[in-house]
Design a protein around this motif. Structure first.
Motif, short mmCIF file in Angstrom:
data_model
loop_
_atom_site.label_atom_id
_atom_site.label_comp_id
_atom_site.label_asym_id
_atom_site.label_seq_id
_atom_site.Cartn_x
_atom_site.Cartn_y
_atom_site.Cartn_z
N SER A 148 0.82 -1.21 0.00
CA SER A 148 0.00 0.00 0.00
C SER A 148 0.86 1.27 0.00
CB SER A 148 -0.93 0.02 1.22
OG SER A 148 -0.20 0.20 2.41
N SER A 153 1.29 0.48 -10.72
CA SER A 153 0.14 0.41 -11.62
C SER A 153 -0.01 -0.99 -12.21
CB SER A 153 0.25 1.43 -12.75
OG SER A 153 1.43 1.21 -13.51
N SER A 171 -3.66 -1.19 -1.71
CA SER A 171 -4.37 0.09 -1.60
C SER A 171 -3.45 1.28 -1.81
CB SER A 171 -5.05 0.21 -0.24
OG SER A 171 -4.09 0.24 0.81
N ASN A 172 -4.07 2.40 -2.19
CA ASN A 172 -3.35 3.66 -2.38
C ASN A 172 -2.19 3.53 -3.36
OD1 ASN A 172 -4.42 5.86 -0.29
ND2 ASN A 172 -4.49 3.84 0.68
N ASN A 173 -2.51 3.03 -4.56
CA ASN A 173 -1.58 2.97 -5.66
C ASN A 173 -2.26 3.54 -6.90
OD1 ASN A 173 1.15 1.50 -5.12
ND2 ASN A 173 -0.33 0.33 -3.91
N TYR A 174 -1.84 3.09 -8.09
CA TYR A 174 -2.39 3.63 -9.33
C TYR A 174 -2.97 2.54 -10.23
CZ TYR A 174 0.23 7.80 -7.93
OH TYR A 174 0.70 8.90 -7.24
N PHE A 175 -3.52 1.50 -9.64
CA PHE A 175 -4.07 0.40 -10.43
C PHE A 175 -5.38 0.82 -11.09
CE2 PHE A 175 -1.46 -1.85 -7.26
CZ PHE A 175 -0.70 -2.65 -8.11
N ASN A 196 -7.54 3.36 -5.38
CA ASN A 196 -6.81 3.22 -6.63
C ASN A 196 -7.60 3.94 -7.72
OD1 ASN A 196 -4.24 1.44 -6.65
ND2 ASN A 196 -5.60 0.40 -5.20
N ARG A 197 -7.53 3.42 -8.94
CA ARG A 197 -8.24 4.04 -10.06
C ARG A 197 -9.16 3.03 -10.74
NH1 ARG A 197 -3.21 7.57 -12.71
NH2 ARG A 197 -3.03 9.04 -10.97
N ASN A 219 -12.76 4.24 -5.04
CA ASN A 219 -12.36 4.10 -6.43
C ASN A 219 -13.43 4.79 -7.28
OD1 ASN A 219 -9.85 2.30 -6.87
ND2 ASN A 219 -10.96 1.23 -5.25
#
Length: 301
Positions: A148, A153, A171-175, A196-197, A219
């Motif tokens: 996290s 991504s 959690s708290n990434n750019y996936f 994320n995304r 999200n």
């Protein structure tokens, strides 16, 4: 719409402080306990089950070389420093069971991480990781992996080989989507992909039949997939702060959820802060039994 997440870019912190000792060479703060004449092994903590070594919040930018000679270490905590790299020498600590590197400045890991065949727990949260080495898949004993608060991504496809992994925090990434390799991790009982995304949850989520806790809050998920209703072991399902408007009729299959949950730490169904269409908001307020009854009747009629 789901809350959009913003993260501050990784920035280098200031130079580490130096402690000057009169008549001696300067030591960084983490060397205060390692004055000349003291054997580093004296700092090892020998518990009932594991031999531990800890250098937490010491302002280190590099791992001290003496550490690689402590081959008996099984639990190593280097969290909350300013480490920018993990040397290849980490492979010398082949007995490691727990490795905590959270709260540093790491951007990558060395391939030699693959040597850690006994590693069960790996904390890499709160770093600046943009990728992981495919060789991490060789750590076949890994059961807990926390990634996290990084800059990831994607994940290497080879991580599908982590057949013993039970808990995964992304959690708290750019996936933009849940990595395909995750759906091969049949032993997972905890999966966190919040903040994320994500715009959808793939139908392949049904492959994680043993999942007990699934968190995908904050999200931009637009729909609640029916396949999620096949995860009948779920005890906590958090879809707060998304863009969900309808709920599948089969939701009543998730009877282990037990209740509508409002406290983030509680088990149950978390579905607040979504633009649910009427009459769903009122039914949610009435509790899980009322919601399930409505959806079950709707399905049968």
């Amino acid at each position: 719409m789901g809350a959009k997440q913003s993260r501050a870019p990784c920035r280098d912190k200031g130079p580490r402080r130096m402690v000057l000792l009169r008549g001696r060479q300067p030591f960084a703060p983490w060397d205060d306990s390692l004055l000349p004449g003291k054997d580093p092994r004296a700092l090892l903590k020998r518990g009932m089950r594991h031999v531990s070594f800890s250098l937490v919040t010491k302002g280190m930018t590099d791992v001290p070389d003496f550490l690689w000679g402590l081959s008996e270490v099984q639990k190593l905590n280097l969290s909350h420093n300013q480490l920018r790299a993990v040397p290849a020498d980490v492979g010398k600590l082949s007995r490691l069971v727990v490795l905590n590197l959270c709260g540093n400045r790491l951007r990558s890991l060395p391939r030699e991480i693959s040597v850690l065949q006994s590693l069960k727990v790996l904390f890499l949260n709160m770093n600046c990781l943009t990728e992981l080495p495919a060789e991490l898949s060789a750590c076949r004993s890994l059961e807990v992996l926390s990634l996290s608060h990084n800059c990831l991504s994607q994940l290497p496809a080879s991580l599908a080989d982590l057949s013993r992994l039970r808990k995964l925090n992304l959690s708290n990434n750019y996936f933009a989507h849940i990595p395909i390799c995750v759906f091969a991790l049949k032993e997972l009982d905890f999966l966190h992909v919040g903040s994320n995304r994500l715009e959808n949850i793939a139908e392949s989520i049904q492959c994680l039949a043993g999942l007990q806790i699934f968190i995908a809050e904050s999200n931009n998920i637009h729909s609640f997939p029916r396949s999620l209703c096949l995860l009948t072991s779920l005890e906590l399902l958090n879809l707060n702060n998304n863009d969900i408007q309808t709920l599948p009729d089969e939701l009543y299959l998730l009877w282990r959820l037990g209740r509508i949950a409002w406290n983030p730490m509680d088990k149950g169904l978390h579905i607040s802060h979504n633009p649910l269409s009427k009459p769903l908001p009122e039914l949610v307020e009435g509790g899980l039994d009322m919601l399930f009854s409505y959806l079950k009747d709707k399905k049968h009629h």
